[in-house]
Design a protein around this motif. Structure first.
Motif, short mmCIF file in Angstrom:
data_model
loop_
_atom_site.label_atom_id
_atom_site.label_comp_id
_atom_site.label_asym_id
_atom_site.label_seq_id
_atom_site.Cartn_x
_atom_site.Cartn_y
_atom_site.Cartn_z
N GLU A 166 0.81 -1.05 -0.12
CA GLU A 166 -0.45 -0.31 -0.07
C GLU A 166 1.14 1.80 -0.12
OE1 GLU A 166 -3.14 0.62 2.86
OE2 GLU A 166 -2.44 -2.04 3.75
N LEU A 167 2.02 1.43 0.80
CA LEU A 167 2.91 2.36 1.03
C LEU A 167 4.43 2.32 0.31
CD1 LEU A 167 1.41 3.33 4.24
CD2 LEU A 167 1.23 4.34 2.51
N VAL A 168 5.29 3.23 0.30
CA VAL A 168 7.10 3.11 -0.34
C VAL A 168 7.24 3.54 0.50
CG1 VAL A 168 7.96 3.55 -1.77
CG2 VAL A 168 5.80 2.72 -2.74
N TYR A 169 8.49 3.80 1.92
CA TYR A 169 8.39 3.83 2.38
C TYR A 169 10.54 4.10 1.52
CZ TYR A 169 5.46 4.14 6.01
OH TYR A 169 5.08 4.49 7.21
N TYR A 170 11.09 5.50 1.89
CA TYR A 170 12.11 6.05 0.98
C TYR A 170 13.75 6.84 2.06
CZ TYR A 170 12.22 5.15 -3.38
OH TYR A 170 11.71 4.87 -4.82
N PHE A 171 14.61 5.68 2.44
CA PHE A 171 15.49 5.86 3.55
C PHE A 171 16.43 6.08 3.27
CE2 PHE A 171 12.35 2.87 5.25
CZ PHE A 171 12.18 3.50 6.21
N SER A 172 17.11 7.64 3.39
CA SER A 172 18.52 8.22 2.50
C SER A 172 19.28 9.23 3.46
CB SER A 172 17.79 8.91 1.28
OG SER A 172 18.83 9.52 0.91
N ARG A 204 1.52 8.18 -1.31
CA ARG A 204 1.94 6.75 -1.08
C ARG A 204 3.11 6.56 -0.47
NH1 ARG A 204 -2.74 2.62 -1.26
NH2 ARG A 204 -4.35 3.69 -1.90
N PHE A 205 4.12 7.50 -1.06
CA PHE A 205 5.46 8.30 -0.80
C PHE A 205 6.11 8.27 0.71
CE2 PHE A 205 4.72 6.89 -4.94
CZ PHE A 205 5.53 5.67 -5.42
N LYS A 206 6.47 7.67 1.72
CA LYS A 206 7.25 8.28 2.58
C LYS A 206 9.33 8.89 2.24
CE LYS A 206 3.16 7.29 5.13
NZ LYS A 206 2.86 8.57 5.82
N VAL A 207 9.01 9.85 2.78
CA VAL A 207 10.79 9.51 2.98
C VAL A 207 10.95 10.56 4.10
CG1 VAL A 207 12.69 10.58 1.37
CG2 VAL A 207 10.74 10.86 0.19
N PHE A 208 12.55 9.49 4.82
CA PHE A 208 12.81 9.11 6.00
C PHE A 208 14.32 9.53 5.73
CE2 PHE A 208 8.93 7.74 7.13
CZ PHE A 208 8.19 8.18 7.86
N ASP A 209 14.96 10.56 7.27
CA ASP A 209 17.06 10.24 7.19
C ASP A 209 16.91 8.87 7.64
OD1 ASP A 209 18.92 11.08 7.94
OD2 ASP A 209 18.65 12.99 8.76
N ILE A 210 17.46 8.81 6.79
CA ILE A 210 17.96 7.53 7.46
C ILE A 210 19.22 7.08 9.38
CG2 ILE A 210 19.94 7.24 7.00
CD1 ILE A 210 19.46 4.21 5.47
N ASP A 211 18.86 7.81 8.98
CA ASP A 211 19.80 8.34 10.52
C ASP A 211 19.10 8.90 11.59
OD1 ASP A 211 22.33 7.25 9.25
OD2 ASP A 211 22.26 9.29 8.61
N HIS A 212 18.14 9.07 11.37
CA HIS A 212 17.36 9.67 12.37
C HIS A 212 15.03 8.73 12.66
CE1 HIS A 212 19.40 13.31 11.81
NE2 HIS A 212 19.71 12.84 13.04
N LYS A 214 12.70 6.94 13.75
CA LYS A 214 13.02 5.57 14.87
C LYS A 214 11.65 4.77 14.62
CE LYS A 214 16.43 8.09 16.83
NZ LYS A 214 17.69 7.67 17.51
N GLY A 215 11.00 4.14 13.81
CA GLY A 215 10.44 3.51 13.96
C GLY A 215 9.21 3.85 13.11
N GLU A 216 8.98 4.88 13.12
CA GLU A 216 7.00 5.77 13.60
C GLU A 216 7.22 6.37 12.32
OE1 GLU A 216 10.58 9.39 12.52
OE2 GLU A 216 10.43 7.71 13.91
N MET A 217 5.32 5.65 11.72
CA MET A 217 4.45 5.49 10.31
C MET A 217 4.88 6.82 9.70
SD MET A 217 1.86 2.11 11.75
CE MET A 217 1.11 3.60 12.92
#
Length: 217
Positions: A166-172, A204-212, A214-217
């Motif tokens: 359903e969703l795509v999480y990007y970590f960078s 549908r796309f969520k982008v997060f800082d890979i270094d920070h 914490k498991g949030e949705m």
């Protein structure tokens, strides 16, 4: 080192994170398991560094009750050095997610089956959020071109339409740059049809800082 669905090789830092112990204590444990021939260590995977990869032996697999039937022992000197940082970061994200209540992890390589049911765009992994929503996740260590990101978005939208997730999480580590590239893509081809990206698609796309993260949705 055997997850139930795959065999993986891990560095000390990831083992320490997984077991929630210091790297010093993790090293002691790994040394003991190596002495008992349950795991083996590749000390030359990345020349000119101190990185060591630990993986399971045939003996270790034999006495692991929940090992997947397709799991294989770790092969020394068979690891591509360029693969290690990406794999390590992917495993760290997996550990953070599972500690935060995410479940049903499947690595992307297990999706590489020759059938029509697999996603067109293979993610680094699939995993379910605590609320049950199925997600793909991608580790983006380096920012790709606009056209390659458009292709990735297209593939993921196809995966969503076909109910693979359903969703795509990007970590960078390059959050701002990745967000700019995403914002620059205005339309994509999905299963042969041009789609103008709107707020619903982008949600549908969520982008997060890979270094920070914490498991949030």
């Amino acid at each position: 080192l055997v997850t139930g669905v795959q065999t993986c090789a891990l560095p000390i830092s990831v083992v320490a994170k997984l077991l929630e112990i210091s790297e010093r204590n993790a090293l002691r444990l790994l040394q003991k398991l190596t002495e008992e021939r349950l795991i083996k260590v590749d000390e030359n995977v990345m020349p000119h560094t101190n990185l060591k990869l630990y993986g399971i032996t045939a003996h270790g697999l034999a006495i692991t009750a929940n090992a997947h039937p397709k799991a294989r022992e770790f092969q020394l000197s068979k690891t591509n050095p360029s693969w290690v940082p990406h794999h390590t970061e992917g495993q760290l994200i997996r550990i953070i997610a599972q500690c935060a209540g995410w479940t049903d992890y499947i690595p992307g390589k297990l999706l590489m089956v020759a059938n029509e049911g697999r996603p067109k765009k293979l993610p680094d992994a699939l995993i379910s959020r605590p609320d049950g929503r199925r997600c793909a996740y991608e580790i983006e260590r380096f920012i790709k071109s606009k056209s390659r990101h458009a292709d990735a978005i297209s593939g993921h939208l196809s995966g969503i339409i076909n109910n693979h997730y359903e969703l795509v999480y990007y970590f960078s580590p390059h959050l701002a740059a990745l967000e700019r590239v995403f914002a620059s893509v205005q339309s994509v081809l999905v299963d042969g049809s041009k789609v103008q990206l709107n707020a619903s698609h982008r949600a549908r796309f969520k982008v997060f800082d890979i270094d920070h993260w914490k498991g949030e949705m």
